[in-house]
Design a protein around this motif. Structure first.
Motif, PDB file in Angstrom:
ATOM      1  N   MET A 157       0.823  -1.201   0.000  1.00 23.97           N
ATOM      2  CA  MET A 157       0.000   0.000   0.000  1.00 23.97           C
ATOM      3  C   MET A 157       0.863   1.259   0.000  1.00 23.97           C
ATOM      4  SD  MET A 157      -3.151   1.080   2.479  1.00 23.97           S
ATOM      5  CE  MET A 157      -4.197   2.481   2.053  1.00 23.97           C
ATOM      6  N   SER A 158       2.016   1.214   0.654  1.00 24.40           N
ATOM      7  CA  SER A 158       2.911   2.363   0.663  1.00 24.40           C
ATOM      8  C   SER A 158       3.393   2.681  -0.748  1.00 24.40           C
ATOM      9  CB  SER A 158       4.103   2.090   1.585  1.00 24.40           C
ATOM     10  OG  SER A 158       3.680   1.876   2.915  1.00 24.40           O
ATOM     11  N   PHE A 159       3.779   1.647  -1.503  1.00 27.46           N
ATOM     12  CA  PHE A 159       4.143   1.855  -2.900  1.00 27.46           C
ATOM     13  C   PHE A 159       2.963   2.435  -3.678  1.00 27.46           C
ATOM     14  CE2 PHE A 159       7.976  -0.857  -2.545  1.00 27.46           C
ATOM     15  CZ  PHE A 159       8.826  -0.133  -3.364  1.00 27.46           C
ATOM     16  N   GLY A 160       1.756   1.924  -3.413  1.00 21.78           N
ATOM     17  CA  GLY A 160       0.579   2.420  -4.107  1.00 21.78           C
ATOM     18  C   GLY A 160       0.335   3.896  -3.850  1.00 21.78           C
ATOM     19  N   VAL A 161       0.488   4.332  -2.600  1.00 19.58           N
ATOM     20  CA  VAL A 161       0.283   5.740  -2.261  1.00 19.58           C
ATOM     21  C   VAL A 161       1.303   6.622  -2.962  1.00 19.58           C
ATOM     22  CG1 VAL A 161       0.419   7.415  -0.372  1.00 19.58           C
ATOM     23  CG2 VAL A 161      -0.856   5.285  -0.063  1.00 19.58           C
ATOM     24  N   VAL A 162       2.577   6.227  -2.915  1.00 20.98           N
ATOM     25  CA  VAL A 162       3.636   7.051  -3.501  1.00 20.98           C
ATOM     26  C   VAL A 162       3.523   7.088  -5.020  1.00 20.98           C
ATOM     27  CG1 VAL A 162       6.134   7.297  -3.765  1.00 20.98           C
ATOM     28  CG2 VAL A 162       5.172   6.674  -1.544  1.00 20.98           C
ATOM     29  N   LEU A 163       3.257   5.942  -5.648  1.00 17.39           N
ATOM     30  CA  LEU A 163       3.114   5.932  -7.107  1.00 17.39           C
ATOM     31  C   LEU A 163       1.856   6.671  -7.550  1.00 17.39           C
ATOM     32  CD1 LEU A 163       4.265   2.343  -8.156  1.00 17.39           C
ATOM     33  CD2 LEU A 163       5.468   4.515  -8.459  1.00 17.39           C
ATOM     34  N   SER A 164       0.799   6.654  -6.726  1.00 15.79           N
ATOM     35  CA  SER A 164      -0.397   7.430  -7.055  1.00 15.79           C
ATOM     36  C   SER A 164      -0.080   8.918  -7.087  1.00 15.79           C
ATOM     37  CB  SER A 164      -1.508   7.158  -6.031  1.00 15.79           C
ATOM     38  OG  SER A 164      -1.937   5.819  -6.093  1.00 15.79           O
ATOM     39  N   LYS A 165       0.879   9.351  -6.287  1.00 12.59           N
ATOM     40  CA  LYS A 165       1.319  10.745  -6.310  1.00 12.59           C
ATOM     41  C   LYS A 165       2.255  11.008  -7.486  1.00 12.59           C
ATOM     42  CE  LYS A 165       1.579  14.873  -4.450  1.00 12.59           C
ATOM     43  NZ  LYS A 165       0.392  15.739  -4.251  1.00 12.59           N
ATOM     44  N   ARG A 166       3.113  10.062  -7.802  1.00 18.44           N
ATOM     45  CA  ARG A 166       4.082  10.236  -8.888  1.00 18.44           C
ATOM     46  C   ARG A 166       3.386  10.209 -10.251  1.00 18.44           C
ATOM     47  NH1 ARG A 166       9.730   9.406  -9.452  1.00 18.44           N
ATOM     48  NH2 ARG A 166      10.344   8.752 -11.546  1.00 18.44           N
ATOM     49  N   TRP A 167       2.418   9.304 -10.420  1.00 17.80           N
ATOM     50  CA  TRP A 167       1.696   9.185 -11.694  1.00 17.80           C
ATOM     51  C   TRP A 167       0.398   9.984 -11.586  1.00 17.80           C
ATOM     52  CZ3 TRP A 167       2.141   3.135 -11.901  1.00 17.80           C
ATOM     53  CH2 TRP A 167       3.462   2.777 -12.217  1.00 17.80           C
ATOM     54  N   ARG A 168       0.364  11.155 -12.136  1.00 18.55           N
ATOM     55  CA  ARG A 168      -0.816  12.011 -12.050  1.00 18.55           C
ATOM     56  C   ARG A 168      -1.660  11.824 -13.298  1.00 18.55           C
ATOM     57  NH1 ARG A 168       0.868  17.644  -9.052  1.00 18.55           N
ATOM     58  NH2 ARG A 168       2.158  16.710  -7.417  1.00 18.55           N
ATOM     59  N   SER A 169      -2.844  11.301 -13.107  1.00 22.48           N
ATOM     60  CA  SER A 169      -3.723  11.019 -14.229  1.00 22.48           C
ATOM     61  C   SER A 169      -4.402  12.292 -14.709  1.00 22.48           C
ATOM     62  CB  SER A 169      -4.780   9.987 -13.821  1.00 22.48           C
ATOM     63  OG  SER A 169      -5.762   9.864 -14.821  1.00 22.48           O
ATOM     64  N   PRO A 170      -4.501  12.487 -16.037  1.00 26.09           N
ATOM     65  CA  PRO A 170      -5.243  13.643 -16.559  1.00 26.09           C
ATOM     66  C   PRO A 170      -6.751  13.450 -16.490  1.00 26.09           C
ATOM     67  CG  PRO A 170      -4.422  12.308 -18.378  1.00 26.09           C
ATOM     68  CD  PRO A 170      -3.879  11.693 -17.114  1.00 26.09           C
ATOM     69  N   ALA A 171      -7.196  12.240 -16.200  1.00 28.01           N
ATOM     70  CA  ALA A 171      -8.627  11.939 -16.158  1.00 28.01           C
ATOM     71  C   ALA A 171      -9.235  12.441 -14.849  1.00 28.01           C
ATOM     72  CB  ALA A 171      -8.844  10.435 -16.298  1.00 28.01           C
ATOM     73  N   PRO A 172     -10.564  12.568 -14.800  1.00 32.05           N
ATOM     74  CA  PRO A 172     -11.227  12.961 -13.546  1.00 32.05           C
ATOM     75  C   PRO A 172     -10.939  11.966 -12.426  1.00 32.05           C
ATOM     76  CG  PRO A 172     -12.744  13.152 -15.396  1.00 32.05           C
ATOM     77  CD  PRO A 172     -11.517  12.463 -15.920  1.00 32.05           C
ATOM     78  N   LEU A 173     -11.035  12.465 -11.205  1.00 34.22           N
ATOM     79  CA  LEU A 173     -10.707  11.654 -10.038  1.00 34.22           C
ATOM     80  C   LEU A 173     -11.557  10.395  -9.953  1.00 34.22           C
ATOM     81  CD1 LEU A 173      -9.312  11.287  -7.252  1.00 34.22           C
ATOM     82  CD2 LEU A 173     -11.167  12.654  -6.283  1.00 34.22           C
ATOM     83  N   LEU A 174     -12.866  10.513 -10.175  1.00 29.27           N
ATOM     84  CA  LEU A 174     -13.746   9.346 -10.053  1.00 29.27           C
ATOM     85  C   LEU A 174     -13.406   8.286 -11.090  1.00 29.27           C
ATOM     86  CD1 LEU A 174     -17.259  10.896  -9.284  1.00 29.27           C
ATOM     87  CD2 LEU A 174     -15.611   9.890  -7.696  1.00 29.27           C
ATOM     88  N   ALA A 175     -13.008   8.712 -12.290  1.00 31.77           N
ATOM     89  CA  ALA A 175     -12.634   7.748 -13.321  1.00 31.77           C
ATOM     90  C   ALA A 175     -11.383   6.983 -12.909  1.00 31.77           C
ATOM     91  CB  ALA A 175     -12.416   8.452 -14.655  1.00 31.77           C
ATOM     92  N   THR A 176     -10.367   7.700 -12.442  1.00 27.67           N
ATOM     93  CA  THR A 176      -9.118   7.054 -12.018  1.00 27.67           C
ATOM     94  C   THR A 176      -9.373   6.101 -10.853  1.00 27.67           C
ATOM     95  OG1 THR A 176      -7.933   9.059 -12.663  1.00 27.67           O
ATOM     96  CG2 THR A 176      -6.745   7.479 -11.308  1.00 27.67           C
ATOM     97  N   THR A 177     -10.223   6.520  -9.922  1.00 32.03           N
ATOM     98  CA  THR A 177     -10.577   5.648  -8.798  1.00 32.03           C
ATOM     99  C   THR A 177     -11.273   4.387  -9.290  1.00 32.03           C
ATOM    100  OG1 THR A 177     -10.841   7.593  -7.371  1.00 32.03           O
ATOM    101  CG2 THR A 177     -11.810   5.532  -6.604  1.00 32.03           C
ATOM    102  N   GLY A 178     -12.200   4.553 -10.228  1.00 33.14           N
ATOM    103  CA  GLY A 178     -12.901   3.397 -10.775  1.00 33.14           C
ATOM    104  C   GLY A 178     -11.972   2.423 -11.470  1.00 33.14           C
ATOM    105  N   TRP A 179     -11.013   2.936 -12.245  1.00 30.45           N
ATOM    106  CA  TRP A 179     -10.063   2.056 -12.934  1.00 30.45           C
ATOM    107  C   TRP A 179      -9.297   1.192 -11.939  1.00 30.45           C
ATOM    108  CZ3 TRP A 179      -7.548   6.604 -16.109  1.00 30.45           C
ATOM    109  CH2 TRP A 179      -8.516   7.125 -16.992  1.00 30.45           C
ATOM    110  N   GLN A 180      -8.851   1.820 -10.844  1.00 31.81           N
ATOM    111  CA  GLN A 180      -8.064   1.068  -9.860  1.00 31.81           C
ATOM    112  C   GLN A 180      -8.914   0.021  -9.143  1.00 31.81           C
ATOM    113  OE1 GLN A 180      -5.215   3.151  -7.368  1.00 31.81           O
ATOM    114  NE2 GLN A 180      -5.473   5.005  -8.568  1.00 31.81           N
ATOM    115  N   LEU A 181     -10.146   0.374  -8.814  1.00 30.12           N
ATOM    116  CA  LEU A 181     -11.017  -0.593  -8.153  1.00 30.12           C
ATOM    117  C   LEU A 181     -11.340  -1.767  -9.070  1.00 30.12           C
ATOM    118  CD1 LEU A 181     -13.436   1.866  -6.310  1.00 30.12           C
ATOM    119  CD2 LEU A 181     -11.829   0.289  -5.225  1.00 30.12           C
ATOM    120  N   VAL A 182     -11.561  -1.491 -10.354  1.00 25.22           N
ATOM    121  CA  VAL A 182     -11.816  -2.577 -11.298  1.00 25.22           C
ATOM    122  C   VAL A 182     -10.577  -3.446 -11.458  1.00 25.22           C
ATOM    123  CG1 VAL A 182     -12.281  -3.125 -13.721  1.00 25.22           C
ATOM    124  CG2 VAL A 182     -13.638  -1.385 -12.558  1.00 25.22           C
TER     125      VAL A 182
END
Length: 311
Positions: A157-182
């Protein structure tokens, strides 16, 4: 700016507070001995719902980035979390999970170039101590595989948090959240079928209510708030908010399940909250009068201070 930062912090803190209710919902509302099924039904329907709402699919590199982040934040993390939960007492698993702020601080220094502050390390140690006093029991048994899974989940999870900050998606927040949950849900689905088999027949309305709560509130809403916080704040500020989870879980167990809460647990909760607050504190900005004193002159540069900083 300060009020906006406080608002984001409070909204982000709702996510781990909600996650702190997961144990109660799982034990009181869901069928027994189906943790992987709970993980799948928590992640996959929530992700599909967000994708349908936003009508956005990943593009380019975000196909594989969504799978990687979904695995780190959801799929692999949930799997290791449930292995730890099965093989360790909850207090041991929660204490090892409290190492996340220290892991995130180290990874942020290596991957994001952020300074590893002594205050952050101190707050991380205090947080681990606080959670240990809050949930650890003297008769807790230790299992090597369970401990490896718990530490592995914290690192994942620590890697996930840091990489989520490093990789900034141009898509809306809800879309990016949905992709990760799927992505995380699809990773968990074959594992759940292999280990636990198909879903049990004849699930009750109470079961469906529990799964619905975990999907809508425990995943779609909470992860959207969590990833919004990661976008707006530093990983170190966000990850310390995770100390709220064992605090909320303990309070819910005390109020709803009649579990005891003694003086040591109160001290542990106070230490965990203190660590969380300490991690959010920022160094005060230099006052305007320090740079431009009365009379129109400028203060001379202190020893070791650059002439640029001194004006």
């Amino acid at each position: 700016m300060l009020s906006n930062r406080v608002t984001i912090l409070l909204a982000t803190a709702l996510a781990p507070a909600v996650w702190g209710t997961t144990y109660y919902v799982t034990t009181e509302f869901l069928p027994p001995d189906r943790p992987l099924l709970a993980a799948v039904l928590r992640a996959l329907p929530a992700g599909l719902l967000l994708v349908l709402i936003t009508r956005r699919l990943p593009r380019g590199s975000w196909w594989w980035r969504s799978l990687v982040l979904g695995a780190l934040n959801i799929g692999v993390f949930f799997a290791l979390l449930f292995v730890a939960a099965y093989r360790l007492p909850g207090g041991v698993a929660a204490t090892l999970g409290a190492l996340q702020p220290l892991f995130v601080a180290a990874l942020s220094a290596g991957l994001l170039g952020q300074r590893l502050a002594r205050r952050t390390v101190f707050a991380g140690v205090v947080g681990v101590l606080g959670v240990a006093l809050l949930v650890l029991r003297a008769d807790a048994r230790l299992d090597v595989l369970g401990m490896v899974a718990a530490v592995g989940g914290a690192v994942t999870m620590s890697f996930g948090v840091v990489l989520s900050k490093r990789w900034r998606s141009p898509a809306p927040l809800l879309a990016t959240t949905g992709w990760q949950l799927v992505g995380g849900g699809l990773l968990l689905l074959p594992l759940a079928l292999l280990v636990e088999g198909p879903p049990p027949a004849g699930m009750t309305a109470v079961n469906l209510l529990g799964y619905g709560y975990l999907a809508v509130v425990g995943a779609a809403l909470s992860y959207a708030l969590w990833f919004r916080g990661i976008r707006a704040l530093s990983p170190n500020e966000v990850i310390f908010l995770g100390l709220l989870s064992p605090i909320v879980a303990t309070v819910v167990g005390w109020l709803a399940l009649g579990q005891g809460m003694g003086p040591l647990q109160l001290v542990g909760a106070a230490l965990a909250l203190s660590a969380m607050v300490l991690a959010q504190a920022r160094r005060p900005e230099p006052k305007l009068d320090d740079a431009f004193p009365p009379g129109g002159g400028k203060r001379p540069a202190k020893r070791g201070q650059s002439s640029v900083a001194a004006g």
